[in-house]
Design an enzyme around this catalytic site. Structure first.
Site, PDB file in Angstrom:
ATOM      1  CG  ASP A   1       2.810  10.950  -1.294  1.00  0.00           C
ATOM      2  OD1 ASP A   1       3.867  11.382  -0.571  1.00  0.00           O
ATOM      3  OD2 ASP A   1       2.643   9.520  -1.611  1.00  0.00           O
TER       4      ASP A   1
ATOM      5  CD  GLU B   1       5.670  12.925   2.775  1.00  0.00           C
ATOM      6  OE1 GLU B   1       6.495  11.994   3.204  1.00  0.00           O
ATOM      7  OE2 GLU B   1       4.495  12.328   2.227  1.00  0.00           O
TER       8      GLU B   1
ATOM      9  CG  ASP C   1       1.788   6.825  -4.584  1.00  0.00           C
ATOM     10  OD1 ASP C   1       2.655   7.242  -3.748  1.00  0.00           O
ATOM     11  OD2 ASP C   1       1.798   5.723  -5.323  1.00  0.00           O
TER      12      ASP C   1
END
Length: 174
Positions: A8, A67, A139
């Site tokens: 991420d 992502e 996160d």
């Protein structure tokens, strides 16, 4: 069996999550955050690259999932996030890892069942699916969700290809 490194990306904090997948089962191997602090962007990007490279050396993943950039209200933030993603992707490609990218909506859909899920829902479902004793930091949970999304996507593709080949074999017999 495959080891998946999920990322991420962020310009201040980059989350990571590592899972071992065997069929439809996932085993938690580790997660955490690469904290970048303040300073010039170039130095923070170097920390992302070095941190991801170290994770790859430590966990020896088979695949790398990250992502995608989403378009934020502030185009400057989206550009910086793109740089952070690039630093992580370069670390993966330097180790010849295949790179897979998923949108935030795809990730939430795969983990929560709803593409508009909130961060708390993602944290809860990641903890539940991986049977973790506590919710990981946001996160890190997002990175684990990226890895779960990749694993689920690959399983779905395997199932679809198996069904397609059965259909083709059935048609050939007729």
């Amino acid at each position: 069996m495959a080891i998946i490194l999920g990322i991420d990306p962020g310009s201040r904090i980059t989350g990571y999550g590592v899972l071992r997948q065997q069929g439809s089962k996932f085993e938690y191997l580790g997660s955490g955050c690469i904290r970048l602090g303040e300073g010039e962007l170039a130095g923070r990007l170097q920390k992302i690259h070095d941190g991801v490279s170290e994770l790859i050396s430590q966990f020896q993943p088979d695949t790398f999932a990250i992502e995608q950039v989403f378009m934020a209200k502030n185009p400057s933030s989206a550009l910086v996030l793109g740089h952070a993603r690039g630093a992580a992707i370069v670390a993966a490609t330097n180790q010849a890892l295949p790179v897979y990218e998923y949108s935030a909506r795809q990730i939430k859909q795969a983990v929560v069942g709803k593409g508009s899920a909130g961060k708390e829902q993602v944290q809860h479902m990641v903890s539940y699916l991986l049977k973790l004793p506590a919710s990981p930091q946001a996160d890190a949970a997002d990175a684990l969700a990226v890895a779960l999304c990749h694993g689920h996507t690959q399983q779905s593709l395997i199932k679809l290809s198996g069904q397609a080949s059965k259909t083709v074999r059935g048609r050939l017999r007729q």
